[in-house]
Design a protein around this motif. Structure first.
Motif, short mmCIF file in Angstrom:
data_model
loop_
_atom_site.label_atom_id
_atom_site.label_comp_id
_atom_site.label_asym_id
_atom_site.label_seq_id
_atom_site.Cartn_x
_atom_site.Cartn_y
_atom_site.Cartn_z
N GLY A 173 0.83 -1.19 0.00
CA GLY A 173 0.00 0.00 0.00
C GLY A 173 0.87 1.24 0.00
N ILE A 174 0.22 2.38 0.11
CA ILE A 174 0.94 3.66 0.09
C ILE A 174 1.11 4.14 1.53
CG2 ILE A 174 0.92 6.02 -0.75
CD1 ILE A 174 1.24 3.80 -2.92
N PHE A 175 2.35 4.49 1.86
CA PHE A 175 2.71 4.94 3.21
C PHE A 175 2.46 6.45 3.30
CE2 PHE A 175 6.34 5.91 6.27
CZ PHE A 175 5.61 5.52 7.39
N THR A 176 1.63 6.84 4.23
CA THR A 176 1.27 8.26 4.30
C THR A 176 0.90 8.63 5.74
OG1 THR A 176 -0.16 9.98 3.35
CG2 THR A 176 -1.17 7.83 3.70
N THR A 177 0.48 9.87 5.91
CA THR A 177 0.09 10.34 7.24
C THR A 177 -1.29 9.79 7.63
OG1 THR A 177 -0.62 12.34 6.10
CG2 THR A 177 1.44 12.46 7.29
N ASP A 178 -1.49 9.67 8.93
CA ASP A 178 -2.77 9.20 9.47
C ASP A 178 -3.12 10.12 10.63
OD1 ASP A 178 -4.96 7.59 9.92
OD2 ASP A 178 -3.86 6.07 11.06
N VAL A 179 -4.39 10.33 10.88
CA VAL A 179 -4.74 11.22 12.00
C VAL A 179 -4.05 10.73 13.27
CG1 VAL A 179 -6.95 12.05 11.10
CG2 VAL A 179 -6.89 9.98 12.47
N SER A 180 -3.52 11.67 14.03
CA SER A 180 -2.68 11.29 15.17
C SER A 180 -3.45 11.28 16.48
CB SER A 180 -1.49 12.25 15.27
OG SER A 180 -1.92 13.55 15.59
N PHE A 181 -4.77 11.56 16.45
CA PHE A 181 -5.53 11.51 17.69
C PHE A 181 -5.48 10.08 18.24
CE2 PHE A 181 -8.30 14.43 14.97
CZ PHE A 181 -7.52 15.53 15.26
N PRO A 182 -5.30 9.94 19.54
CA PRO A 182 -5.21 8.59 20.11
C PRO A 182 -6.40 7.71 19.73
CG PRO A 182 -4.64 10.23 21.75
CD PRO A 182 -5.14 10.98 20.56
N ASP A 183 -6.10 6.52 19.30
CA ASP A 183 -7.11 5.51 18.98
C ASP A 183 -8.02 5.88 17.81
OD1 ASP A 183 -6.15 3.94 21.09
OD2 ASP A 183 -7.38 5.08 22.50
N ARG A 184 -7.61 6.85 17.01
CA ARG A 184 -8.37 7.22 15.82
C ARG A 184 -7.49 7.01 14.59
NH1 ARG A 184 -11.28 7.24 19.41
NH2 ARG A 184 -12.90 8.72 20.04
N GLY A 185 -8.11 6.72 13.45
CA GLY A 185 -7.35 6.62 12.22
C GLY A 185 -7.24 5.20 11.71
N TYR A 186 -6.70 5.08 10.50
CA TYR A 186 -6.54 3.76 9.89
C TYR A 186 -5.63 2.89 10.73
CZ TYR A 186 -8.47 6.02 5.72
OH TYR A 186 -9.28 6.70 4.85
N ASN A 187 -4.60 3.51 11.31
CA ASN A 187 -3.65 2.78 12.13
C ASN A 187 -3.57 3.45 13.50
OD1 ASN A 187 -1.44 1.34 13.18
ND2 ASN A 187 -0.01 2.84 12.30
N ALA A 188 -4.11 2.78 14.50
CA ALA A 188 -4.09 3.38 15.84
C ALA A 188 -2.70 3.26 16.46
CB ALA A 188 -5.12 2.71 16.73
#
Lengths: 501, 149
Positions: A400-415
């Motif tokens: 897949g493509i490596f990119t930014t993810d929302v950094s809020f704790p326990d939120r986002g595609y990758n927690a």
């Protein structure tokens, strides 16, 4: 409705971490030393200064009542320190008077300075009686107030560290950069023109986390939330606002735009961080969707018009129902944007193995499909006569493509999964679909305009046609509906741009 | 559907006509699915208006892909040339519309609201407005579904 969901979830999760002892509670010296190792560059100045002032009071630190409370997640070893500040967000309609009443009730005062997010305040206890575990209890009590959307200690947190050792190797993460030869293009430009002006790329989506450590250096002022009416609280905040379980799903969570923005112009710079295609370009974040709520055509169309008035390039990784208003906005932007040279409006073609979706099908849209790590078209990518070219994404070898993810704790595609982009939850390594391909092409468009900002939109499209790589399934002498003119090649596109008369 | 009554009150009143549900949007939409009213959409709408004189019913619009669009009640008009204030007023008077605003980003466009939303069948008024002088096209402002791809 979605905001209420967020409130309930945050409340319950904070309680889980305390009442269920998921977070261990330490006040001993060695644990404090761990916290002192937090990377200075990745802390806010205020946090660092307050932390340093405590180092000066080292003798006092050993007294329990002054000791910052350090929590360690027994599963990951992640360290978080509940310091004396708390972040609290009120429901949008809460009056200032009521906000102050609630703060007074808990003995809290507002830190100086204008809040970056409407209705969100950083508060503290001037009496210095609330700290550590007590701060979590106070946050939970505040969150129970009807007018409070969420309340949380302003953690000094290991989420801000970039020394996480369990990250995949960067070369493997960023395979797409090599595939489209971006590094060679960077010999000429990384997104700034010869006058050191950054090309501006508007990312129209469900919001971009403007405070993300890997995006914030490249966020330009002027972002808007067009899902909300002008004048409504929050209109000037284009950040994610809606979340609901499961928090890794694009459906119902405002996490998609942050991933798209990272592909365009994540700043990079530290080992293990994602880096964008045009890391010196600037991102204009425009929020047009909120969770899975119905959107209003007029607002989406006006968001496009607003972006055209501010940006050189638009990146749009979504499909929408047919709309005259949106179609006019796209056509006008492609002709009249950039002082008459035409904005570059990139749209994803969709992932249904079918026809190209709206608005990618509009005149004036630059329609982008997906290819894979295996040098062929992605199985899912839509086809049609409007397709200009394809760019790498998911669909082969699990890449897949490596990119930014929302950094809020326990939120986002990758927690916090080290195998999905890192245990700090700030990145994601498996972003995909034509959603990933589109900002990649937008990033290359930004590099081309940085190389030659006098080019018209049509000239840029012509360069794309000539500079694409032929891959498996391509028409060796022209285009086809499956792959367009071929796969994006940044180096050849920028080279060809520079050779134009 | 637009009304000042609560959802529960409306559901009770419209029980014999069809089912009522709420669709999530910035401003929630109350959707009535008519079950016991045969005939063309226009005549179904007219019969509802006759039966319930205090509720505005706005028909769902279906596009070429059979996708539903939910009208807000506003109409956007795109002019061939940027209209003068007088032209906007003339159009508004002719079709019993209220000018909402000029589009601040596009001088060719302005949006209107029917003065009596309850008595207007949106597809008809849009068709009429579209045929006016200096009007390039007109459409209902709607809420629609998006998909992140």
């Amino acid at each position: 409705m979605a905001l209420l969901t967020l409130k309930r979830k945050l409340k319950s999760e904070l309680r889980l971490k305390t009442a269920d002892s998921k977070w261990e509670f330490h006040r001993d010296g060695p644990r404090l030393k761990v916290s002192m190792g937090v990377d200075r560059d990745n802390l806010t100045r205020t946090s660092w200064n307050t932390f340093q002032s405590h180092q000066k009071e080292r003798t006092e630190l050993e007294r329990p009542e002054y000791c910052p409370s350090v929590f360690v997640n027994p599963d990951t070893g992640a360290v978080r320190m509940a310091y004396r500040e708390m972040v609290i967000r009120f429901e949008s309609q809460t009056s200032a008077r009521r906000q102050h009443q609630i703060l007074r009730k808990y003995g809290l005062k507002i830190r100086e300075g204008k809040p970056k997010v409407a209705n969100q305040l950083t508060v503290y206890d001037p009496q210095r009686k609330i700290f550590g575990y007590g701060l979590i209890q106070t946050a939970n009590a505040c969150a129970a107030e009807d007018e409070v959307l969420f309340a949380t200690p302003n953690f000094l947190s290991e989420f801000r560290r970039d020394s996480t050792p369990s990250r995949m190797p960067i070369a493997a993460d960023l395979w797409h950069l090599d595939m489209i030869q971006v590094r060679q293009a960077w010999n000429h430009t990384q997104g700034r023109d010869r006058n050191a002006r950054s090309v501006i790329v508007a990312v129209l989506d469900d919001g971009v986390e403007t405070g993300h450590p890997n995006l914030s250096p490249n966020i330009v002022a002027g972002g808007r939330d067009f899902f909300l009416n002008e004048g409504e609280p929050g209109h000037l905040d284009p950040g994610p606002k809606s979340f609901r379980a499961p928090f890794f799903s694009s459906n119902g969570n405002d996490i998609h735009g942050t991933a798209c923005a990272g592909i365009v112009a994540a700043a990079g710079g530290l080992n293990g961080d994602a880096i964008g295609i045009a890391p010196q370009a600037q991102i204009l974040p425009i929020k047009i969707f909120s969770g899975s709520l119905l959107a209003e055509d007029e607002k989406v169309a006006n968001a496009i018009r607003y972006a055209v008035s501010k940006a050189d390039v638009l990146s749009c990784s979504w499909e929408y129902q047919e709309s005259d208003d949106i179609e006019y906005a796209v056509q006008d932007g492609a002709v009249n944007g950039r002082g008459g040279r035409g904005c570059l409006l990139f749209f994803a073609v969709g992932n249904d193995q079918g026809d190209i979706v709206f608005p990618a099908s509009c005149n004036g849209a630059i329609a982008i499909g997906a290819s894979t790590h295996c040098n062929s078209a992605a199985d899912y990518t839509n086809s049609g006569p409007q397709l200009l070219l394809v760019a790498p994404s998911t669909g082969c070898h699990g890449k897949g493509i490596f990119t930014t993810d929302v950094s809020f704790p326990d939120r986002g595609y990758n927690a916090s999964n080290p195998l999905m982009g890192g245990s700090n939850g700030q990145h994601f390594s498996l972003f995909g679909g034509t959603s990933a391909s589109t900002p990649m092409a937008a990033g290359v468009g930004a590099l081309m305009l940085a190389a030659r900002n006098d080019l018209s939109r049509d000239t840029v499209c012509g360069v794309f046609e000539q500079s694409s790589d032929k891959i498996t399934g391509s028409n060796p002498t022209g285009r086809n509906d499956r792959l367009g003119f071929g796969r994006l090649n940044a180096a050849r596109a920028v080279d060809a741009t520079l050779k134009l008369p | 559907m637009a009304s000042t009554q609560t959802f529960v009150e409306l559901r009770e009143r419209l029980r014999d006509v069809g089912t009522l549900e709420t669709l999530a949007a910035a401003e929630p939409i109350t959707l009535l699915t008519v079950t016991n009213s045969p005939g063309e959409p226009r005549s179904r709408w007219a019969s509802l208006v006759e039966q319930f004189d205090d509720i505005a019913f706005l028909p769902i619009l279906i596009d070429r892909q059979d996708q539903p669009h939910y009208p807000t009640g506003h109409i956007t008009v795109r002019f061939a040339k940027a209209p003068s204030d007088e032209e906007l007023q003339t159009l508004a008077v002719k079709y019993r519309l209220q000018l909402r605003e000029r589009n601040k980003y596009d001088p060719l466009q302005a949006s209107f609201t029917p003065k009596d939303l309850r008595s207007v069948y949106l597809p008809e008024i849009i068709s009429e407005v579209s045929r006016s002088d200096n009007v390039s096209s007109a459409w209902a402002n709607v809420r629609s579904r998006h998909r992140l791809v």
